[in-house]
Design a protein around this motif. Sequence first.
Motif, PDB file in Angstrom:
ATOM      1  N   LEU A  80     -40.048  10.055  16.222  1.00 28.24           N
ATOM      2  CA  LEU A  80     -39.515  10.597  17.483  1.00 28.24           C
ATOM      3  C   LEU A  80     -39.449  12.122  17.420  1.00 28.24           C
ATOM      4  CD1 LEU A  80     -36.335   8.570  18.460  1.00 28.24           C
ATOM      5  CD2 LEU A  80     -38.109   9.316  20.034  1.00 28.24           C
ATOM      6  N   ASP A  81     -38.890  12.626  16.330  1.00 30.80           N
ATOM      7  CA  ASP A  81     -38.713  14.070  16.182  1.00 30.80           C
ATOM      8  C   ASP A  81     -40.048  14.802  16.251  1.00 30.80           C
ATOM      9  OD1 ASP A  81     -36.039  13.792  16.007  1.00 30.80           O
ATOM     10  OD2 ASP A  81     -35.877  14.138  13.851  1.00 30.80           O
ATOM     11  N   ALA A  82     -41.085  14.148  15.718  1.00 32.27           N
ATOM     12  CA  ALA A  82     -42.400  14.794  15.680  1.00 32.27           C
ATOM     13  C   ALA A  82     -43.018  14.892  17.073  1.00 32.27           C
ATOM     14  CB  ALA A  82     -43.326  14.015  14.749  1.00 32.27           C
ATOM     15  N   SER A  83     -42.547  14.086  18.036  1.00 36.69           N
ATOM     16  CA  SER A  83     -43.235  14.076  19.336  1.00 36.69           C
ATOM     17  C   SER A  83     -42.340  14.438  20.522  1.00 36.69           C
ATOM     18  CB  SER A  83     -43.897  12.712  19.563  1.00 36.69           C
ATOM     19  OG  SER A  83     -42.999  11.683  19.266  1.00 36.69           O
ATOM     20  N   ARG A  84     -41.044  14.713  20.290  1.00 38.16           N
ATOM     21  CA  ARG A  84     -40.151  14.844  21.449  1.00 38.16           C
ATOM     22  C   ARG A  84     -40.186  16.211  22.124  1.00 38.16           C
ATOM     23  NH1 ARG A  84     -35.048  16.806  20.476  1.00 38.16           N
ATOM     24  NH2 ARG A  84     -33.894  15.260  21.670  1.00 38.16           N
ATOM     25  N   GLY A  85     -40.699  17.239  21.481  1.00 46.63           N
ATOM     26  CA  GLY A  85     -40.765  18.565  22.104  1.00 46.63           C
ATOM     27  C   GLY A  85     -39.400  19.242  22.144  1.00 46.63           C
ATOM     28  N   ASP A  86     -39.354  20.461  22.712  1.00 48.67           N
ATOM     29  CA  ASP A  86     -38.110  21.248  22.687  1.00 48.67           C
ATOM     30  C   ASP A  86     -37.336  21.186  23.996  1.00 48.67           C
ATOM     31  OD1 ASP A  86     -38.640  22.092  20.114  1.00 48.67           O
ATOM     32  OD2 ASP A  86     -39.876  23.777  20.825  1.00 48.67           O
ATOM     33  N   GLY A  87     -38.000  20.719  25.069  1.00 50.48           N
ATOM     34  CA  GLY A  87     -37.357  20.733  26.388  1.00 50.48           C
ATOM     35  C   GLY A  87     -36.390  19.571  26.546  1.00 50.48           C
ATOM     36  N   PRO A  88     -35.753  19.484  27.744  1.00 48.66           N
ATOM     37  CA  PRO A  88     -34.802  18.407  28.005  1.00 48.66           C
ATOM     38  C   PRO A  88     -35.430  17.013  27.885  1.00 48.66           C
ATOM     39  CG  PRO A  88     -34.750  20.061  29.759  1.00 48.66           C
ATOM     40  CD  PRO A  88     -35.903  20.415  28.874  1.00 48.66           C
ATOM     41  N   VAL A  89     -34.669  16.108  27.295  1.00 49.35           N
ATOM     42  CA  VAL A  89     -35.145  14.740  27.052  1.00 49.35           C
ATOM     43  C   VAL A  89     -34.341  13.772  27.918  1.00 49.35           C
ATOM     44  CG1 VAL A  89     -35.302  12.900  25.317  1.00 49.35           C
ATOM     45  CG2 VAL A  89     -35.862  15.272  24.690  1.00 49.35           C
ATOM     46  N   VAL A  90     -35.062  12.847  28.557  1.00 48.89           N
ATOM     47  CA  VAL A  90     -34.436  11.797  29.370  1.00 48.89           C
ATOM     48  C   VAL A  90     -34.708  10.457  28.686  1.00 48.89           C
ATOM     49  CG1 VAL A  90     -34.369  10.672  31.631  1.00 48.89           C
ATOM     50  CG2 VAL A  90     -34.873  13.126  31.464  1.00 48.89           C
ATOM     51  N   LEU A  91     -33.649   9.657  28.537  1.00 53.34           N
ATOM     52  CA  LEU A  91     -33.786   8.355  27.878  1.00 53.34           C
ATOM     53  C   LEU A  91     -33.471   7.223  28.861  1.00 53.34           C
ATOM     54  CD1 LEU A  91     -33.999   6.453  25.358  1.00 53.34           C
ATOM     55  CD2 LEU A  91     -31.541   6.872  25.016  1.00 53.34           C
ATOM     56  N   VAL A  92     -34.345   6.215  28.883  1.00 49.45           N
ATOM     57  CA  VAL A  92     -34.071   4.978  29.614  1.00 49.45           C
ATOM     58  C   VAL A  92     -34.050   3.840  28.587  1.00 49.45           C
ATOM     59  CG1 VAL A  92     -34.848   3.373  31.401  1.00 49.45           C
ATOM     60  CG2 VAL A  92     -35.171   5.841  31.716  1.00 49.45           C
ATOM     61  N   PRO A  93     -32.849   3.380  28.217  1.00 48.00           N
ATOM     62  CA  PRO A  93     -32.775   2.277  27.247  1.00 48.00           C
ATOM     63  C   PRO A  93     -33.061   0.930  27.909  1.00 48.00           C
ATOM     64  CG  PRO A  93     -30.776   3.632  27.195  1.00 48.00           C
ATOM     65  CD  PRO A  93     -31.526   3.954  28.460  1.00 48.00           C
ATOM     66  N   THR A  94     -33.877   0.105  27.259  1.00 49.46           N
ATOM     67  CA  THR A  94     -34.177  -1.237  27.783  1.00 49.46           C
ATOM     68  C   THR A  94     -34.294  -2.222  26.624  1.00 49.46           C
ATOM     69  OG1 THR A  94     -36.600  -1.416  27.610  1.00 49.46           O
ATOM     70  CG2 THR A  94     -35.739  -0.075  29.426  1.00 49.46           C
ATOM     71  N   MET A  95     -34.288  -3.500  26.997  1.00 47.45           N
ATOM     72  CA  MET A  95     -34.588  -4.537  26.008  1.00 47.45           C
ATOM     73  C   MET A  95     -35.995  -5.083  26.241  1.00 47.45           C
ATOM     74  SD  MET A  95     -31.045  -6.439  25.117  1.00 47.45           S
ATOM     75  CE  MET A  95     -30.988  -7.547  26.493  1.00 47.45           C
ATOM     76  N   LEU A 152     -30.099   8.900  17.872  1.00 48.33           N
ATOM     77  CA  LEU A 152     -31.482   8.982  17.397  1.00 48.33           C
ATOM     78  C   LEU A 152     -32.358   9.808  18.338  1.00 48.33           C
ATOM     79  CD1 LEU A 152     -31.763   5.268  16.287  1.00 48.33           C
ATOM     80  CD2 LEU A 152     -32.202   7.227  14.795  1.00 48.33           C
ATOM     81  N   VAL A 153     -32.199   9.569  19.640  1.00 46.32           N
ATOM     82  CA  VAL A 153     -33.092  10.212  20.621  1.00 46.32           C
ATOM     83  C   VAL A 153     -32.536  11.577  21.048  1.00 46.32           C
ATOM     84  CG1 VAL A 153     -34.171   9.918  22.910  1.00 46.32           C
ATOM     85  CG2 VAL A 153     -33.847   7.931  21.433  1.00 46.32           C
ATOM     86  N   ARG A 154     -31.223  11.714  20.981  1.00 47.47           N
ATOM     87  CA  ARG A 154     -30.503  12.928  21.434  1.00 47.47           C
ATOM     88  C   ARG A 154     -30.943  13.362  22.833  1.00 47.47           C
ATOM     89  NH1 ARG A 154     -32.525  15.901  17.177  1.00 47.47           N
ATOM     90  NH2 ARG A 154     -33.565  13.950  16.715  1.00 47.47           N
ATOM     91  N   PRO A 155     -30.789  12.470  23.821  1.00 48.48           N
ATOM     92  CA  PRO A 155     -31.209  12.812  25.189  1.00 48.48           C
ATOM     93  C   PRO A 155     -30.210  13.749  25.857  1.00 48.48           C
ATOM     94  CG  PRO A 155     -30.096  10.701  25.192  1.00 48.48           C
ATOM     95  CD  PRO A 155     -30.155  11.149  23.743  1.00 48.48           C
ATOM     96  N   ASP A 156     -30.699  14.482  26.857  1.00 52.79           N
ATOM     97  CA  ASP A 156     -29.808  15.258  27.727  1.00 52.79           C
ATOM     98  C   ASP A 156     -29.283  14.366  28.848  1.00 52.79           C
ATOM     99  OD1 ASP A 156     -30.281  18.238  26.787  1.00 52.79           O
ATOM    100  OD2 ASP A 156     -32.193  17.180  26.703  1.00 52.79           O
TER     101      ASP A 156
END
Length: 279
Positions: free
Chosen positions: A14-29, A139-143
């Motif tokens: 995740l860290d290698a691909s998430r970039g520096d800008g704001p992150v949005v997370l949608v958790p699902t099953m 883990l994801v550290r979303p904004d």
Amino acid sequence: MISDLTITRTREELDASRGDGPVVLVPTMGALHDGHVQLLKHGRPLGDTLVASIFVNPTQFAPGEDFEEYPRTFDADLERCAEAGVDIVFAPTVDTMYPTGLDTTVMVDPGPLGSVLEGAVRPTHFRGVLTVVAKLFGLVRPDVAVFGEKDYQQLVLIRQMAQALCLGVDVQGCPTVREADGLALSSRNAYLSSDQRQQAPALYRALRAGAAAAADGPDAVLAAARRVVDDASIDLDYLALTDSDLGEPVPGQDARLLVAARIGKPRLIDNIGFTLGSG
Ligand code: AMP
């Protein structure tokens, strides 16, 4: 077209691909349907990187619930994610999420709201939900994180957790996506027989009937909704009228009417919001 999608399984990936800008997370099953797609589309413009997590979380299922049978449709989910503009799918293993085992010593206590409504029927459910969401946030550290109003109590509890534990995540809700006959989309609708599928939309009809009686006050709302479920011979787990934070309803303010019933194998839940009159 899934070529732009990065599939990650660990924090390092995740860290290698998430970039520096704001992150949005949608958790699902997973077992993604149009309800999930709406959350992804809502989240897409809110940040630079859109992450969809796909993880069937064992700790929110009690023994005897449907953890094993829960539908798993990973390849189709990837297609849906790509179409909705997801950048990263985070699909961790159980070991990544629970490295010390499922009887993990640290769990999030949902507080009093965790043991009413859904929590009265599923006493360990919300501690599992809040624990996995807290882990995903870590883990994801979303904004921003986006959840559906379909699971209204879950949305309220996650908002409360983000605030109470100072997690610094903006928790946003999205309206419920429905079939043409009003049934809320759910991965568990797949368990309904065709007769049960005919019966199930009565839950939303009951909510609508309750909302239509809003001006006449709380008793009228509950009576109108109850009439519809009785006519449809549905056995309810609960029908409850609350304020928008799931406290006591207050005339003149926003209210929620929530319903849950077992129809055949699945438990179905739904809810509707409106302004309550005083009757
Ligand atoms: P699940 O995969 O069932 O854990 O759901 C993941 C997210 O999708 C949760 O935030 C749910 O509230 C949301 N969701 C599920 N069904 C719907 C629906 N019909 N409309 C909107 N959101 C939904």
